[in-house]
Design a protein around this motif. Structure first.
Motif, PDB file in Angstrom:
ATOM      1  N   ILE A 192     -19.130  -2.856  28.198  1.00  0.00           N
ATOM      2  CA  ILE A 192     -20.067  -1.752  28.039  1.00  0.00           C
ATOM      3  C   ILE A 192     -20.633  -1.459  29.422  1.00  0.00           C
ATOM      4  CG2 ILE A 192     -20.625  -2.365  25.659  1.00  0.00           C
ATOM      5  CD1 ILE A 192     -23.224  -3.540  26.600  1.00  0.00           C
ATOM      6  N   LYS A 220     -26.153  -1.887  28.883  1.00  0.00           N
ATOM      7  CA  LYS A 220     -26.800  -3.195  28.983  1.00  0.00           C
ATOM      8  C   LYS A 220     -28.297  -3.027  29.162  1.00  0.00           C
ATOM      9  CE  LYS A 220     -23.136  -5.887  31.178  1.00  0.00           C
ATOM     10  NZ  LYS A 220     -22.759  -6.776  32.301  1.00  0.00           N
ATOM     11  N   VAL A 279     -29.926  -1.853  25.921  1.00  0.00           N
ATOM     12  CA  VAL A 279     -30.069  -2.901  24.903  1.00  0.00           C
ATOM     13  C   VAL A 279     -31.156  -3.892  25.306  1.00  0.00           C
ATOM     14  CG1 VAL A 279     -28.921  -4.849  23.776  1.00  0.00           C
ATOM     15  CG2 VAL A 279     -27.703  -2.679  24.074  1.00  0.00           C
ATOM     16  N   LYS A 280     -31.147  -4.288  26.584  1.00  0.00           N
ATOM     17  CA  LYS A 280     -32.157  -5.231  27.046  1.00  0.00           C
ATOM     18  C   LYS A 280     -33.564  -4.652  26.884  1.00  0.00           C
ATOM     19  CE  LYS A 280     -31.193  -7.773  30.858  1.00  0.00           C
ATOM     20  NZ  LYS A 280     -30.604  -8.103  32.204  1.00  0.00           N
ATOM     21  N   LEU A 339     -34.549  -4.423  23.147  1.00  0.00           N
ATOM     22  CA  LEU A 339     -34.878  -5.740  22.592  1.00  0.00           C
ATOM     23  C   LEU A 339     -36.209  -6.239  23.145  1.00  0.00           C
ATOM     24  CD1 LEU A 339     -31.405  -7.522  22.561  1.00  0.00           C
ATOM     25  CD2 LEU A 339     -32.684  -6.617  20.616  1.00  0.00           C
ATOM     26  N   LEU A 374     -31.241  -8.415  15.347  1.00  0.00           N
ATOM     27  CA  LEU A 374     -31.138  -9.260  16.546  1.00  0.00           C
ATOM     28  C   LEU A 374     -32.467  -9.941  16.852  1.00  0.00           C
ATOM     29  CD1 LEU A 374     -28.839  -7.550  19.156  1.00  0.00           C
ATOM     30  CD2 LEU A 374     -28.308  -8.761  17.061  1.00  0.00           C
ATOM     31  N   LYS A 416     -32.375 -18.611  17.774  1.00  0.00           N
ATOM     32  CA  LYS A 416     -30.908 -18.676  17.749  1.00  0.00           C
ATOM     33  C   LYS A 416     -30.277 -17.979  18.945  1.00  0.00           C
ATOM     34  CE  LYS A 416     -30.534 -18.537  12.697  1.00  0.00           C
ATOM     35  NZ  LYS A 416     -30.153 -17.609  11.630  1.00  0.00           N
ATOM     36  N   SER A 417     -31.035 -17.107  19.585  1.00  0.00           N
ATOM     37  CA  SER A 417     -30.507 -16.451  20.787  1.00  0.00           C
ATOM     38  C   SER A 417     -31.641 -16.193  21.762  1.00  0.00           C
ATOM     39  CB  SER A 417     -29.812 -15.146  20.427  1.00  0.00           C
ATOM     40  OG  SER A 417     -30.749 -14.191  19.984  1.00  0.00           O
ATOM     41  N   PHE A 418     -31.271 -15.837  22.992  1.00  0.00           N
ATOM     42  CA  PHE A 418     -32.247 -15.803  24.076  1.00  0.00           C
ATOM     43  C   PHE A 418     -32.153 -14.497  24.870  1.00  0.00           C
ATOM     44  CE2 PHE A 418     -30.717 -19.952  22.988  1.00  0.00           C
ATOM     45  CZ  PHE A 418     -31.891 -20.661  22.766  1.00  0.00           C
ATOM     46  N   LEU A 419     -33.302 -13.929  25.126  1.00  0.00           N
ATOM     47  CA  LEU A 419     -33.320 -12.701  25.915  1.00  0.00           C
ATOM     48  C   LEU A 419     -33.154 -13.038  27.389  1.00  0.00           C
ATOM     49  CD1 LEU A 419     -36.059 -10.179  24.730  1.00  0.00           C
ATOM     50  CD2 LEU A 419     -33.666  -9.748  25.201  1.00  0.00           C
ATOM     51  N   PRO A 420     -32.218 -12.368  28.043  1.00  0.00           N
ATOM     52  CA  PRO A 420     -31.993 -12.654  29.466  1.00  0.00           C
ATOM     53  C   PRO A 420     -33.120 -12.074  30.318  1.00  0.00           C
ATOM     54  CG  PRO A 420     -30.441 -11.001  28.664  1.00  0.00           C
ATOM     55  CD  PRO A 420     -31.326 -11.341  27.519  1.00  0.00           C
ATOM     56  N   LEU A 421     -33.327 -12.674  31.463  1.00  0.00           N
ATOM     57  CA  LEU A 421     -34.337 -12.180  32.413  1.00  0.00           C
ATOM     58  C   LEU A 421     -33.875 -10.897  33.096  1.00  0.00           C
ATOM     59  CD1 LEU A 421     -35.696 -15.358  34.163  1.00  0.00           C
ATOM     60  CD2 LEU A 421     -36.533 -14.129  32.176  1.00  0.00           C
ATOM     61  N   MET A 481     -22.359  -9.922  27.869  1.00  0.00           N
ATOM     62  CA  MET A 481     -22.613  -8.504  27.619  1.00  0.00           C
ATOM     63  C   MET A 481     -23.952  -8.046  28.182  1.00  0.00           C
ATOM     64  SD  MET A 481     -20.179  -7.359  25.408  1.00  0.00           S
ATOM     65  CE  MET A 481     -21.093  -6.068  24.566  1.00  0.00           C
ATOM     66  N   LEU A 482     -24.905  -8.948  28.276  1.00  0.00           N
ATOM     67  CA  LEU A 482     -26.236  -8.568  28.759  1.00  0.00           C
ATOM     68  C   LEU A 482     -26.536  -9.178  30.123  1.00  0.00           C
ATOM     69  CD1 LEU A 482     -28.355  -8.718  25.491  1.00  0.00           C
ATOM     70  CD2 LEU A 482     -27.288  -6.747  26.583  1.00  0.00           C
ATOM     71  N   LEU A 522     -26.337 -12.290  31.311  1.00  0.00           N
ATOM     72  CA  LEU A 522     -26.741 -13.668  31.549  1.00  0.00           C
ATOM     73  C   LEU A 522     -25.763 -14.263  32.561  1.00  0.00           C
ATOM     74  CD1 LEU A 522     -27.554 -15.165  28.023  1.00  0.00           C
ATOM     75  CD2 LEU A 522     -29.135 -14.684  29.876  1.00  0.00           C
ATOM     76  N   HIS A 581     -26.165 -21.232  24.775  1.00  0.00           N
ATOM     77  CA  HIS A 581     -27.355 -20.472  25.162  1.00  0.00           C
ATOM     78  C   HIS A 581     -27.017 -18.990  25.087  1.00  0.00           C
ATOM     79  CE1 HIS A 581     -30.748 -19.105  27.683  1.00  0.00           C
ATOM     80  NE2 HIS A 581     -31.328 -20.233  27.319  1.00  0.00           N
ATOM     81  N   PRO A 582     -26.771 -18.521  23.861  1.00  0.00           N
ATOM     82  CA  PRO A 582     -26.237 -17.166  23.672  1.00  0.00           C
ATOM     83  C   PRO A 582     -27.299 -16.088  23.839  1.00  0.00           C
ATOM     84  CG  PRO A 582     -26.646 -18.174  21.554  1.00  0.00           C
ATOM     85  CD  PRO A 582     -26.971 -19.217  22.574  1.00  0.00           C
ATOM     86  N   CYS A 583     -26.894 -14.953  24.384  1.00  0.00           N
ATOM     87  CA  CYS A 583     -27.770 -13.795  24.423  1.00  0.00           C
ATOM     88  C   CYS A 583     -27.760 -13.154  23.030  1.00  0.00           C
ATOM     89  CB  CYS A 583     -27.305 -12.797  25.480  1.00  0.00           C
ATOM     90  SG  CYS A 583     -25.897 -11.803  24.975  1.00  0.00           S
ATOM     91  N   PRO A 584     -28.658 -12.210  22.778  1.00  0.00           N
ATOM     92  CA  PRO A 584     -28.734 -11.647  21.425  1.00  0.00           C
ATOM     93  C   PRO A 584     -27.461 -10.947  20.958  1.00  0.00           C
ATOM     94  CG  PRO A 584     -30.752 -11.185  22.638  1.00  0.00           C
ATOM     95  CD  PRO A 584     -29.796 -11.764  23.620  1.00  0.00           C
TER      96      PRO A 584
END
Ligand code: FES
Ligand code: FES
Lengths: 143, 143
Positions: free
Chosen positions: A2, A7, A10-11, A14, A130, A138-143, B93-94, B96, B103-106
DNA sequence: AGATTAAAAGACATTTTTATCCTTTATATG
DNA sequence: CATATAAAGGATAAAAATGTCTTTTAATCT
């Protein structure tokens, strides 16, 4: 896979979904910093998302961006369609007119089902879905 | 999903795989026409592929491009890596640092397995494998 | 050796994507 | 109403991807 713009979109969405509400709006610059997205570019992305009713915005003092109850029901696919157009993910890998199991290109079987599944997941899962995963750890938001 | 350059590369390599041999070399322009790839751009792509031993080439009269027995064993993934770099398909995709199930992103679960499967298929299948399908009438080379 | 052929290589042009900056409009508050 | 705030919108810039053109090098054939 994508675009960068997708990206970012979406970031940002979220981030808003987790941190904002109608009575706690967030400024573009306050999304920019924690998500590491350039401020000016992010503003453009948010503008576009706002135009398509994916995020909500209010101008002036106390304004900012947030997600309405409706916004939270946005399927992920819509965000990507708005940013990248309709067929970035669905089109044939080798540019046949259609990606079609009846008349597959040589790469179709390598990616076919997986691509279809991915698109289906994007269509079926909303921003809210999400967020559930994020809040459940269960999942983590990237910085 | 993959760049235009990668598409061109795969199409050209498959065209050579089906139509050329060491004693029937094909000129860049004679690949360009049937595949609808701009001549000059295709030449650049073929050059790059040649540099990485994905296609074979000979200059001068009677020269052209062809695939050696070795070339035919090239995994599809190598073509895409040469054209698009190592991590276009494998990266998160995001954005990371790593796409990692621990340590998955959403978005990871929406695409995770399917992406991994796709990359695996690209690594396991060679140019020759795709040619088998084409020759068996299971898939079709785009114009 | 000289001429011709065809890829390799280099330079350049265009388009798309990504990024930044400046002005305008809408909203709130004193 | 005047002022400050913050998104919307427009203009521009930089970078990357895509596409074209010209020159050089290697091979073949007379
Ligand atoms: S027909 Fe080409 S990817 Fe489906
Ligand atoms: S961690 Fe983001 S796609 Fe895998």
């Amino acid at each position: 896979m994508i675009s960068n713009s997708s990206k970012y979109a979406v970031k940002a969405v979220l981030y808003l979904a987790v941190n904002s509400s109608e009575d706690h709006k967030i400024l573009a610059k306050d999304i920019s910093t924690p998500t590491n997205i350039p401020k000016a570019y992010l503003s453009k992305v948010l503008q576009e998302l706002s135009r398509h009713n994916i995020v909500s915005s209010v101008r002036g003092p106390g304004g900012g961006f947030y997600l309405s109850k409706e916004n939270i029901k946005t399927p992920l696919m819509k965000i990507i369609q708005v940013m990248d157009g309709d067929n970035r993910l669905t089109s044939c890998m080798l540019s046949l007119q259609e990606c079609d199991a009846e008349h597959p290109c040589p790469m179709h079987d390598l990616v076919g089902n997986t691509k279809v599944n991915f698109v289906k997941n994007l269509e079926e899962n909303t921003v809210g879905d999400l967020v559930k995963d994020i809040k459940a750890g269960k999942s983590f938001l990237p910085l």
